[in-house]
Design a protein around this motif. Structure first.
Motif: not given
Length: 171
Positions: A16-24
């Motif tokens: 559904n368009g969710e993304v996994k991100v690395a937090v900065i």
């Protein structure tokens, strides 16, 4: 307008368009809260509105209103999310962005004499510690606690401190 990096998009998550991100960012709870507006570093005019965000292992999963399927999400892989200066929330009193603290001069609260400059920041636990480099090249860590840091003047890049015994290697 200035933009500040918030996260790097690593991969898609689900269909559904969710993304996994690395937090900065230092403030993931605010940045990934519903309604928060972020942009892509290389296309700052394209605003993405956070629909939902949640911590996931050492990453965050973020869903944007504008991204509704995996094909759209695929195009975001490898891109960096940024927040505009205008969309940054006011920080709570006593909180500062690292960029505002780095490079500040450290002055003795009583005498006003220069002790050194803040060259690094770490967050090992309950409070941050600031690395102070003295004129003579020596360095010591300064705990960011009210007993030590008496006043922070971001505008003039100055931090006034009362050093407790044992913080510096005094010969």
């Amino acid at each position: 307008m200035q933009y500040y990096d918030v996260a790097k998009i690593l991969t898609t998550h689900g269909l559904n368009g969710e993304v996994k991100v690395a937090v900065i960012t230092d403030f993931p709870n605010e940045r990934f809260s519903a309604g928060s507006e972020l942009a892509l570093k290389d296309q700052p005019e394209e605003v993405l509105t956070v629909k939902s965000g949640r911590p996931f292992k050492q990453f965050w999963l973020v869903q944007f209103e504008e991204i509704t399927d995996i094909d759209q999400a695929e195009k975001l892989k490898g891109k960096t999310l940024v927040v505009s200066e205008a969309n940054q929330q006011e920080l709570p009193a006593g909180s500062y962005y690292y960029r505002d603290i780095l490079g500040c001069q450290v002055l003795d609260n009583e005498t006003g004499s220069l002790i050194g400059e803040i060259t690094d920041i770490e967050a090992p636990g309950a409070n941050d510690i600031w690395l102070v480099k003295e004129e003579n090249g020596k360095e010591f860590w300064l705990p960011y606690i009210k007993d030590v840091v008496k006043k922070v003047d971001i505008e003039h890049k100055q931090v006034f401190v009362e050093l407790m015994e044992g913080l510096r290697d005094e010969d």
